[in-house]
Design a protein around this motif. Structure first.
Motif, mmCIF file in Angstrom:
data_model
loop_
_atom_site.group_PDB
_atom_site.id
_atom_site.type_symbol
_atom_site.label_atom_id
_atom_site.label_comp_id
_atom_site.label_asym_id
_atom_site.label_seq_id
_atom_site.Cartn_x
_atom_site.Cartn_y
_atom_site.Cartn_z
ATOM 1 N N THR A 42 93.658 13.185 5.811
ATOM 2 C CA THR A 42 92.225 13.252 5.554
ATOM 3 C C THR A 42 91.833 14.720 5.402
ATOM 4 N N SER A 43 91.041 15.014 4.379
ATOM 5 C CA SER A 43 90.646 16.399 4.123
ATOM 6 C C SER A 43 89.211 16.640 4.588
ATOM 7 N N ALA A 44 88.907 17.899 4.847
ATOM 8 C CA ALA A 44 87.538 18.269 5.210
ATOM 9 C C ALA A 44 86.586 17.942 4.066
ATOM 10 N N THR A 98 85.530 22.968 -7.707
ATOM 11 C CA THR A 98 86.135 23.307 -8.993
ATOM 12 C C THR A 98 87.628 22.988 -9.041
ATOM 13 N N GLN A 99 88.308 22.978 -7.870
ATOM 14 C CA GLN A 99 89.743 22.679 -7.828
ATOM 15 C C GLN A 99 90.030 21.277 -7.306
ATOM 16 N N LYS A 100 89.178 20.818 -6.391
ATOM 17 C CA LYS A 100 89.357 19.498 -5.802
ATOM 18 C C LYS A 100 87.990 18.967 -5.402
ATOM 19 N N MET A 101 87.909 17.647 -5.340
ATOM 20 C CA MET A 101 86.647 17.015 -4.989
ATOM 21 C C MET A 101 86.911 16.014 -3.870
ATOM 22 N N GLY A 102 86.125 16.131 -2.810
ATOM 23 C CA GLY A 102 86.203 15.149 -1.742
ATOM 24 C C GLY A 102 85.454 13.895 -2.164
ATOM 25 N N MET A 103 85.991 12.740 -1.803
ATOM 26 C CA MET A 103 85.345 11.479 -2.156
ATOM 27 C C MET A 103 85.345 10.565 -0.942
ATOM 28 N N ALA A 104 84.346 9.688 -0.915
ATOM 29 C CA ALA A 104 84.249 8.704 0.159
ATOM 30 C C ALA A 104 83.482 7.505 -0.355
ATOM 31 N N THR A 105 83.587 6.420 0.375
ATOM 32 C CA THR A 105 82.821 5.224 0.071
ATOM 33 C C THR A 105 82.178 4.753 1.364
ATOM 34 N N GLY A 106 81.050 4.098 1.224
ATOM 35 C CA GLY A 106 80.355 3.611 2.405
ATOM 36 C C GLY A 106 79.558 2.366 2.099
ATOM 37 N N ASN A 107 79.139 1.701 3.151
ATOM 38 C CA ASN A 107 78.398 0.452 3.010
ATOM 39 C C ASN A 107 77.140 0.521 3.851
ATOM 40 N N SER A 108 76.019 0.107 3.275
ATOM 41 C CA SER A 108 74.741 0.183 3.974
ATOM 42 C C SER A 108 74.668 -0.774 5.160
ATOM 43 N N LEU A 109 75.514 -1.802 5.170
ATOM 44 C CA LEU A 109 75.525 -2.753 6.276
ATOM 45 C C LEU A 109 75.904 -2.053 7.580
ATOM 46 N N THR A 110 76.916 -1.183 7.498
ATOM 47 C CA THR A 110 77.358 -0.455 8.692
ATOM 48 C C THR A 110 76.717 0.930 8.770
ATOM 49 N N GLY A 111 76.249 1.436 7.629
ATOM 50 C CA GLY A 111 75.671 2.774 7.607
ATOM 51 C C GLY A 111 76.703 3.868 7.762
ATOM 52 N N THR A 112 77.954 3.535 7.507
ATOM 53 C CA THR A 112 79.026 4.514 7.676
ATOM 54 C C THR A 112 79.849 4.621 6.397
ATOM 55 N N GLY A 113 80.620 5.696 6.322
ATOM 56 C CA GLY A 113 81.494 5.924 5.187
ATOM 57 C C GLY A 113 82.927 6.096 5.632
ATOM 58 N N GLN A 114 83.836 5.995 4.677
ATOM 59 C CA GLN A 114 85.250 6.249 4.950
ATOM 60 C C GLN A 114 85.782 7.180 3.876
ATOM 61 N N PRO A 115 86.593 8.152 4.288
ATOM 62 C CA PRO A 115 87.112 9.116 3.309
ATOM 63 C C PRO A 115 88.135 8.484 2.372
#
Length: 148
Positions: A125-127, A18-35
């Motif tokens: 980087t936030s939790a 409600t006050q902040k939203m964590g966001m990330a992006t990722g790619n299926s090629l690596t199967g990983t995300g980055q904040p």
């Protein structure tokens, strides 16, 4: 729903708050995300213009939004608000949006944060953004989402 079509997919993850939203992006090629940096919310409502600009930068094929369930599987007011956000996101982007059970991801993210920063990753980087990374990586592993 599987994502093994052979073409790499970009996925954006959102840890709704409600006050902040964590966001990330990722790619299926690596199967990983980055904040990504935290996104400010006003009583659970994003600045849609700013959010759409960020999303346009990453051009995701689909989005995943954390569904905050209670430990007994029941839904809370926050669950309803996260579902509403996911529905609006789907409507505005005209892309698939899936919800994933996010129980324990924020707690796990807080535990991971210290080691993540010790590995030389950004001190800011936030939790919440790490929780969004975990949602994306869970999507790549399991590819089981709940429609908003």
């Amino acid at each position: 729903m599987t994502h093994s079509s052979g073409n790499p997919q970009t996925v954006m993850g959102f840890d709704f708050g409600t006050q902040k939203m964590g966001m990330a992006t990722g790619n299926s090629l690596t199967g990983t995300g980055q904040p990504l940096p935290l996104f400010a919310m006003r009583d659970g409502i994003p600045d849609w213009d700013k959010l759409e600009q960020i999303i346009a930068q990453w051009q995701p094929d689909l989005c995943v939004v954390g569904l905050p369930l209670n430990m007994d599987d029941s839904e809370s007011e926050l669950s309803a608000r996260a579902r509403k956000f996911a529905r609006r996101l789907k409507h505005r982007l005209n892309r698939p949006v899936w919800m994933l059970d996010e129980r324990l991801t924020t707690r796990e993210a807080r535990n991971t944060l210290l080691s993540y920063q010790q590995q030389g990753h950004g001190k800011k980087t936030s939790a919440d953004s790490l929780a969004a990374v975990m949602l994306i990586e869970s999507w790549f592993r399991e590819s089981v989402g709940i429609a908003p």
